[in-house]
Design an enzyme around this catalytic site. Structure first.
Site, mmCIF file in Angstrom:
data_model
loop_
_atom_site.group_PDB
_atom_site.id
_atom_site.type_symbol
_atom_site.label_atom_id
_atom_site.label_comp_id
_atom_site.label_asym_id
_atom_site.label_seq_id
_atom_site.Cartn_x
_atom_site.Cartn_y
_atom_site.Cartn_z
ATOM 1 N N HIS A 1 -26.395 -7.783 -9.936
ATOM 2 C CA HIS A 1 -26.513 -8.270 -8.555
ATOM 3 C C HIS A 1 -26.824 -7.109 -7.625
ATOM 4 O O HIS A 1 -27.722 -7.196 -6.776
ATOM 5 C CB HIS A 1 -25.202 -8.954 -8.139
ATOM 6 C CG HIS A 1 -25.035 -9.157 -6.661
ATOM 7 N ND1 HIS A 1 -24.728 -8.112 -5.807
ATOM 8 C CD2 HIS A 1 -25.109 -10.268 -5.887
ATOM 9 C CE1 HIS A 1 -24.630 -8.572 -4.574
ATOM 10 N NE2 HIS A 1 -24.859 -9.871 -4.599
ATOM 11 N N ASN A 2 -26.116 -6.005 -7.785
ATOM 12 C CA ASN A 2 -26.342 -4.849 -6.927
ATOM 13 C C ASN A 2 -27.708 -4.223 -7.177
ATOM 14 O O ASN A 2 -28.359 -3.720 -6.254
ATOM 15 C CB ASN A 2 -25.244 -3.805 -7.144
ATOM 16 C CG ASN A 2 -23.933 -4.200 -6.493
ATOM 17 O OD1 ASN A 2 -23.744 -5.359 -6.122
ATOM 18 N ND2 ASN A 2 -23.023 -3.266 -6.361
ATOM 19 N N GLY B 1 -19.236 -7.955 1.669
ATOM 20 C CA GLY B 1 -18.995 -7.086 2.810
ATOM 21 C C GLY B 1 -17.800 -7.551 3.626
ATOM 22 O O GLY B 1 -17.021 -8.410 3.215
ATOM 23 N N LYS C 1 -11.205 2.086 -6.539
ATOM 24 C CA LYS C 1 -12.399 2.852 -6.878
ATOM 25 C C LYS C 1 -12.520 2.976 -8.392
ATOM 26 O O LYS C 1 -11.558 3.269 -9.089
ATOM 27 C CB LYS C 1 -12.337 4.245 -6.254
ATOM 28 C CG LYS C 1 -13.597 5.063 -6.502
ATOM 29 C CD LYS C 1 -13.469 6.460 -5.939
ATOM 30 C CE LYS C 1 -14.729 7.269 -6.240
ATOM 31 N NZ LYS C 1 -14.614 8.675 -5.783
ATOM 32 N N SER D 1 -18.847 -9.797 -3.970
ATOM 33 C CA SER D 1 -19.875 -9.382 -3.009
ATOM 34 C C SER D 1 -19.693 -10.123 -1.702
ATOM 35 O O SER D 1 -19.331 -11.302 -1.698
ATOM 36 C CB SER D 1 -21.272 -9.649 -3.570
ATOM 37 O OG SER D 1 -22.268 -9.261 -2.641
ATOM 38 N N GLU E 1 -30.080 -6.227 -5.396
ATOM 39 C CA GLU E 1 -29.894 -5.885 -3.978
ATOM 40 C C GLU E 1 -30.686 -4.628 -3.622
ATOM 41 O O GLU E 1 -31.323 -4.562 -2.560
ATOM 42 C CB GLU E 1 -28.406 -5.679 -3.709
ATOM 43 C CG GLU E 1 -28.036 -5.303 -2.297
ATOM 44 C CD GLU E 1 -26.540 -5.033 -2.180
ATOM 45 O OE1 GLU E 1 -26.166 -3.971 -1.653
ATOM 46 O OE2 GLU E 1 -25.746 -5.884 -2.646
ATOM 47 N N ARG F 1 -49.872 7.197 -31.309
ATOM 48 C CA ARG F 1 -48.597 7.489 -31.971
ATOM 49 C C ARG F 1 -48.778 7.649 -33.483
ATOM 50 O O ARG F 1 -48.162 8.503 -34.110
ATOM 51 C CB ARG F 1 -47.583 6.374 -31.679
ATOM 52 C CG ARG F 1 -47.166 6.284 -30.219
ATOM 53 C CD ARG F 1 -46.168 5.154 -29.977
ATOM 54 N NE ARG F 1 -44.869 5.472 -30.549
ATOM 55 C CZ ARG F 1 -44.290 4.810 -31.539
ATOM 56 N NH1 ARG F 1 -44.934 3.792 -32.111
ATOM 57 N NH2 ARG F 1 -43.109 5.162 -31.993
ATOM 58 N N LYS G 1 -22.033 -8.452 -11.589
ATOM 59 C CA LYS G 1 -22.001 -7.846 -10.251
ATOM 60 C C LYS G 1 -22.887 -6.604 -10.210
ATOM 61 O O LYS G 1 -23.564 -6.341 -9.215
ATOM 62 C CB LYS G 1 -20.559 -7.482 -9.874
ATOM 63 C CG LYS G 1 -20.415 -6.744 -8.524
ATOM 64 C CD LYS G 1 -21.093 -7.482 -7.382
ATOM 65 C CE LYS G 1 -20.651 -6.978 -6.012
ATOM 66 N NZ LYS G 1 -20.750 -5.541 -5.809
ATOM 67 N N ASN H 1 0.851 -1.179 0.000
ATOM 68 C CA ASN H 1 0.000 0.000 0.000
ATOM 69 C C ASN H 1 0.894 1.238 0.000
ATOM 70 O O ASN H 1 1.946 1.228 0.645
ATOM 71 C CB ASN H 1 -0.903 0.004 1.252
ATOM 72 C CG ASN H 1 -2.004 1.042 1.170
ATOM 73 O OD1 ASN H 1 -1.755 2.204 0.928
ATOM 74 N ND2 ASN H 1 -3.236 0.612 1.386
ATOM 75 N N ARG I 1 -34.679 5.924 -3.378
ATOM 76 C CA ARG I 1 -33.445 6.488 -2.810
ATOM 77 C C ARG I 1 -33.307 7.964 -3.178
ATOM 78 O O ARG I 1 -32.881 8.776 -2.361
ATOM 79 C CB ARG I 1 -32.232 5.687 -3.283
ATOM 80 C CG ARG I 1 -32.212 4.269 -2.752
ATOM 81 C CD ARG I 1 -30.859 3.609 -2.897
ATOM 82 N NE ARG I 1 -30.897 2.239 -2.408
ATOM 83 C CZ ARG I 1 -29.826 1.521 -2.090
ATOM 84 N NH1 ARG I 1 -28.618 2.043 -2.221
ATOM 85 N NH2 ARG I 1 -29.943 0.273 -1.662
ATOM 86 N N LYS J 1 -23.977 4.128 -4.458
ATOM 87 C CA LYS J 1 -22.658 4.203 -5.088
ATOM 88 C C LYS J 1 -22.703 4.193 -6.606
ATOM 89 O O LYS J 1 -21.679 4.309 -7.252
ATOM 90 C CB LYS J 1 -21.779 3.033 -4.591
ATOM 91 C CG LYS J 1 -21.441 3.114 -3.114
ATOM 92 C CD LYS J 1 -20.584 4.325 -2.783
ATOM 93 C CE LYS J 1 -20.191 4.342 -1.315
ATOM 94 N NZ LYS J 1 -19.359 5.507 -0.980
ATOM 95 N N HIS K 1 -46.528 7.050 -37.026
ATOM 96 C CA HIS K 1 -45.539 6.029 -36.698
ATOM 97 C C HIS K 1 -45.952 4.641 -37.174
ATOM 98 O O HIS K 1 -45.176 3.697 -37.036
ATOM 99 C CB HIS K 1 -45.293 6.001 -35.185
ATOM 100 C CG HIS K 1 -44.633 7.250 -34.685
ATOM 101 N ND1 HIS K 1 -43.364 7.619 -35.049
ATOM 102 C CD2 HIS K 1 -45.086 8.222 -33.849
ATOM 103 C CE1 HIS K 1 -43.050 8.761 -34.450
ATOM 104 N NE2 HIS K 1 -44.086 9.146 -33.715
#
Length: 504
Positions: free
Chosen positions: A209-210, A153, A98, A151, A213, A474, A206, A53, A311, A284, A480
């Site tokens: 998946h989120n 945590g 990130k 995934s 979630e 339409r 993933k 690091n 949210r 996120k 259309h």
């Protein structure tokens, strides 16, 4: 093999794993609790691991913790050259950085010391197209690349996450034996890892998946709201209800932790901590990406979309406070206080409504994965994805075994809703589902996720929809064209001229 640290985004870190004739290495942003847990998990599984690091104190902290937890074989490096040189060839570097520019910067740092045949793995929540761009770029340098969704945590990092590696199959085979041991282990179905497919498929899976979630969490929150606001259940009662739910069809990580949350007392004051938590949900970005991809692919995902919208609305805390004052005279509090409620029936109805809504949410996520797989040629195995989500990950649940079996029965299943077992469960629960939503509406309690799920079901199950009128509209204002039910071909009608003549 890696878990994204959602809080530490300042630094870059690397770990290397010794394995007989080769070593794999992992680099991540921040050696905070999650990064340390992952390193200890790897070491505990029998793989000596080196960590690096830019902030050397993080490296030293990880080494110290390894000693305290049983003298685990974790070794620290304070500069990238020494770190890379410590890895046997072909090297495998697994990043958890990130998303965006930091990933490119980390790749630049690493490639300065890597050689042809080495491999880089991105284990962060990255946009899948960035992964495909980087795979092409490092291939030109003779390097291999994987994008691996992760995934689980902090606990998953320490004891076994769900891993979704996609990209170079050769790179995957280089570390498969490590991933199989580091991943969560489910007794009846094995390690929660599989090779997803080429390109950015691992990151895309993933991402979805989120998104699932997001839907799961919103539906649980709505169940809580109805029970608390309409049923007047106390936190003690809510803890008992969710604990009981976690013994049946709703058994899952999210139901389990929800029960735990209701039992935590406030250590800074009276009452329960959950009641002191600000009602303003963070995010996120992966949920937004999921909804955007659903729109791009013309795949209906209303439950996931509703969870994202919820949210957004939760973020308008100050506006909502002022709005509550404007509408205080509307009698909404009186509606709630005057609602006669049979608690036992309400609890059972909400359980059924939550399960039925959950089926719809997962159906939407699976349909999105299938659509993208077809577009990109990934050949995703939906049943296998359900299998690797059974342990380690945030959406792990007994319910996923049902999904795997549904796709085992029919790998070309058009929608989970029409699987015979799921179809029967929906039919058996629809009366309770409708009662809960009607009760919530009449009480002035919003249930956007459950309502969106029910609307999805009611729309999908109908042979004929009012879309015929939309098509006529339409064609009326935009020429259309439309198709007919009785004659093949494309048609246009001069609606305006006909209507004008009829009015003369």
């Amino acid at each position: 093999m890696s878990v994204v640290n959602r809080h530490q985004i300042e630094e870059g870190v690397a770990m290397s794993i010794s394995l007989k004739l080769r070593m794999a290495a992992l680099t991540r942003i921040g050696l905070a609790v999650m990064g340390q847990n992952l390193a200890l998990n790897i070491a505990e599984k029998g793989f000596p691991i080196s960590v690096y690091n830019r902030t050397t104190s993080k490296v030293d902290e990880t080494i110290e913790r390894a000693k305290l937890e049983g003298n685990l074989p974790v070794y620290g490096f304070h500069d990238p050259r020494s770190f890379v040189n410590s890895i046997q060839k072909p090297r495998v570097i697994i990043m958890l950085v990130k998303a965006g520019a930091p990933v490119d910067q980390t790749i630049a740092t690493l490639t300065a010391h890597l050689e042809a045949g080495d491999c880089i793995v991105d284990g962060g929540n990255e946009w899948y197209e960035n992964t495909e761009r980087r795979e092409k770029a490092v291939n030109e340098l003779g390097l291999l690349y994987l994008g691996m969704g992760v995934s689980g945590g902090e606990e998953g990092a320490r004891h076994g996450p769900s891993l979704m590696p996609g990209g170079s199959f050769e790179a995957y085979k280089n570390i498969e034996d490590i991933l199989l041991k580091v991943a969560a282990q489910v007794p009846d179905s094995g390690p929660c890892v599989t090779y997803i497919g080429t390109g950015g498929s691992g990151n895309f899976v993933k991402m979805v998946h989120n998104g699932i979630e997001y839907g799961d969490m919103q539906l649980i929150a709505e169940a809580y709201d109805v029970l608390k606001s309409v049923g007047k259940l106390s936190n003690e009662e809510l803890q008992h209800v969710f604990t009981e739910w976690n013994k049946g069809e709703l058994l899952s990580f999210l139901i389990e932790i929800t029960a735990d949350i209701f039992g935590i007392k406030d250590d800074k004051g009276d009452g329960y901590l959950v009641d002191k938590v600000l009602d303003k949900t963070g995010m996120k970005g992966t949920g937004k990406w999921t909804v955007q991809q659903a729109a791009d692919l013309s795949v209906a995902a209303p439950t996931i979309e509703a969870s994202l919208d919820s949210r957004f609305l939760s973020g308008l805390k100050e506006e909502r406070v002022e709005a509550s004052k404007v509408f205080k005279s509307g009698g909404f509090d009186d509606i709630l206080s005057n609602q006669p409620v049979d608690k036992a029936r309400l609890i059972d109805d909400v359980r059924q409504a939550l399960y039925a809504s959950k089926i719809c949410s997962y159906a939407q996520g699976m349909n999105l994965l299938r659509a993208k797989s077809i577009e990109k040629g990934w050949d995703l195995k939906l049943g296998e994805l359900a299998r690797i989500w059974k342990g380690g990950c945030i959406i792990r649940a007994i319910f996923l075994d049902r999904i795997k079996k549904a796709y085992d029965r029919n790998s070309n299943l058009a929608n989970l809703l029409v699987d015979p077992e799921f179809a029967k469960e929906i039919i058996d629960r629809q009366a309770a589902w409708r009662r809960v939503i009607c009760l919530a509406i009449n009480a002035g309690i919003s249930t956007p996720g459950m309502s969106a799920s029910l609307a999805y079901f009611d729309t999908y199950r109908r042979e004929r929809l009012p879309a015929n009128l939309v098509q006529a509209q339409r064609d009326y204002f935009g020429a259309h064209t439309y198709e007919r039910t009785d004659i093949t071909g494309s048609f246009h009608t001069e609606w305006f001229k006909i209507a004008r003549k009829s009015k003369i």
